[in-house]
Scaffold this motif. Structure first.
Motif, mmCIF file in Angstrom:
data_model
loop_
_atom_site.group_PDB
_atom_site.id
_atom_site.type_symbol
_atom_site.label_atom_id
_atom_site.label_comp_id
_atom_site.label_asym_id
_atom_site.label_seq_id
_atom_site.Cartn_x
_atom_site.Cartn_y
_atom_site.Cartn_z
ATOM 1 N N LEU A 286 0.811 -1.219 0.000
ATOM 2 C CA LEU A 286 0.000 0.000 0.000
ATOM 3 C C LEU A 286 0.843 1.267 0.000
ATOM 4 O O LEU A 286 0.450 2.278 -0.579
ATOM 5 N N VAL A 287 2.006 1.234 0.658
ATOM 6 C CA VAL A 287 2.836 2.447 0.730
ATOM 7 C C VAL A 287 3.485 2.777 -0.611
ATOM 8 O O VAL A 287 4.134 3.827 -0.739
ATOM 9 N N ARG A 288 3.337 1.912 -1.598
ATOM 10 C CA ARG A 288 3.851 2.235 -2.930
ATOM 11 C C ARG A 288 2.948 3.212 -3.678
ATOM 12 O O ARG A 288 3.316 3.709 -4.738
ATOM 13 N N LEU A 292 -0.705 8.393 -1.536
ATOM 14 C CA LEU A 292 -1.117 8.073 -0.170
ATOM 15 C C LEU A 292 0.009 7.488 0.684
ATOM 16 O O LEU A 292 -0.224 7.112 1.823
ATOM 17 N N ALA A 293 1.210 7.386 0.126
ATOM 18 C CA ALA A 293 2.310 6.729 0.843
ATOM 19 C C ALA A 293 2.607 7.419 2.175
ATOM 20 O O ALA A 293 2.780 6.766 3.203
ATOM 21 N N LYS A 294 2.649 8.752 2.155
ATOM 22 C CA LYS A 294 2.985 9.487 3.379
ATOM 23 C C LYS A 294 1.890 9.327 4.441
ATOM 24 O O LYS A 294 2.185 9.128 5.628
ATOM 25 N N SER A 295 0.636 9.371 4.018
ATOM 26 C CA SER A 295 -0.468 9.243 4.973
ATOM 27 C C SER A 295 -0.545 7.833 5.549
ATOM 28 O O SER A 295 -0.829 7.656 6.739
ATOM 29 N N ILE A 296 -0.282 6.827 4.714
ATOM 30 C CA ILE A 296 -0.320 5.440 5.198
ATOM 31 C C ILE A 296 0.806 5.192 6.191
ATOM 32 O O ILE A 296 0.619 4.546 7.225
#
Length: 408
Positions: A286-288, A292-296
């Motif tokens: 998901l962080v890819r 949304l990577a920073k929020s995740i």
């Protein structure tokens, strides 16, 4: 297995000795990994034997305690065995081929090379690195435990100082009265968690709130970086290292805030329910997401799950991880699929007219899925080794997963 952490106090000479021991441990770990790459059919005990060869060949390696050398080789074997297991299980994507360590932050001793004082307020390291006696600053009391129960001692370097971690072999299970309550939890970005009863917990967003300060500290650090020194392979100035340390301390504060928050929420959920069902999210995948990577990463889902599993084991509660597929899309009332984008925060079913918050609707589906199937009971957020069992073989990143807190 529990891990108690103390801040250690010593002189600058002792801190330099700890740094030397950490570099030596990293050297042995990388040498063991290279030995495995160059030779076939190498096992764990072959790497332990190779530590004696390294000690005879390199005087600085001989200065480190023999069991600390073996512990460094065991770290290399832990990465190797994880790679073998991923290949056997045919894990999709990269299998996690072992890599050489560049910035280790800890050195680990087993049952020798150290000795606690009579008051258990100081620890003395007896190898040839010259660490000597360090004072232990903390609120835990090691007098409750026998010395034989301490299986590992690790020295950790962080931005705000040096720490000593003690892995203690004790039974952590606690008997509690049943609450006769069950809950399904949906992890999200707008809400940190939302359950099937409609209760939500707002996301604290610790990184977002501190982002301006972090960016300002990063700019000050960059201004003190000298490109000419870097090209000439010279050390950066003292002011640069001070600015870098200030920047690292701010990041450390954010990570500690997130960890304590996840710990408190997980403790509250476990104490209030007998069965907890949650999503088996692939956070690494998901962080890819570029948007949304920073929020995740700021949400701390993996940290929350590891603490949820740890407290579930400690207090005898059942934790079940279920696949997250279509839990947000399916209607919890009629079961039909209602497609919606991430920006759509309200679930409106055109088939039965059911209206509910998107995350609450997903939590109901998660609970129903956990009750209808066994789910992934017994799987853990960080691999086959459960988060509450970490400590027998500690990792080299300077973090402990099941460190107790006096706040609870």
């Amino acid at each position: 297995m529990i891990i108690y952490e103390f801040k250690v106090k010593g002189k600058d000479k002792q801190y330099h000795a700890i740094d030397d021991a950490i570099r030596t441990s990293q050297f042995i770990q990388n040498k063991a990994l290279r030995y495995w790459m160059d030779n076939k059919k190498i096992g764990k005990y072959d790497l332990n034997k190779y530590c004696a060869v390294l000690a005879a060949e390199f005087p600085f390696a001989d200065e480190l305690n023999s069991m600390a050398r073996q512990s460094a080789a065991e770290r290399a074997w832990s990465a190797i065995s994880r790679f073998y297991n991923n290949c056997k299980r045919k894990v999709k994507g990269k299998k996690g081929y072992p890599k050489f360590k560049k910035n280790c932050r800890s050195v680990e001793y087993k049952t020798s090379g150290w000795k606690l004082s009579d008051t258990r307020k100081a620890i003395t390291f007896s190898d040839k690195k010259g660490i000597g006696t360090l004072k232990l600053k903390g609120t835990y009391d090691l007098n409750y435990y026998d010395i034989k129960q301490i299986k590992r001692v690790r020295l950790v370097r962080r931005a705000d100082g040096y720490y000593a971690q003690f892995a203690i072999d004790v039974n952590i299970t606690v008997e509690t009265q049943p609450t006769n309550q069950i809950v399904g939890i949906d992890l999200g970005l707008k809400y940190f968690i939302a359950d099937n009863k409609g209760n939500v917990e707002q996301s604290p967003q610790f990184y977002r709130k501190s982002e301006k300060q972090l960016n300002r500290a990063n700019r000050k650090k960059s201004k003190k970086f000298s490109k000419d020194r870097n090209k000439a392979n010279q050390k950066q100035s003292i002011n640069y290292h001070k600015a870098r340390n200030r920047y690292a301390r701010k990041h450390l504060r954010v990570s500690r805030q997130r960890k304590e928050y996840c710990k408190r929420v997980a403790y509250s959920v476990i104490q209030s329910n007998d069965l907890v069902v949650y999503e088996d999210l692939n956070v690494k995948g998901l962080v890819r997401h570029r948007n949304l990577a920073k929020s995740i990463s700021d949400a701390g889902w993996s940290t929350f799950r590891s603490w949820l599993e740890y407290f579930g084991h400690k207090y005898g509660k059942v934790t079940v991880a279920v696949p997250p597929h279509n839990t947000s899309q399916n209607c919890s009332s009629c079961g039909k699929k209602v497609k919606k984008s991430l920006s759509t925060r309200t679930h409106v079913c055109p088939h039965c007219g059911y209206v509910e918050d998107r995350d609450v609707n997903a939590a109901v589906n998660i609970l129903r899925l956990g009750l209808s199937t066994v789910g992934h009971t017994g799987t853990y957020a960080w691999g086959d080794l459960p988060s509450w069992a970490i400590g027998v073989n500690l990792s080299s990143n300077g973090e402990s997963a099941n460190q107790e807190s006096q706040c609870l």
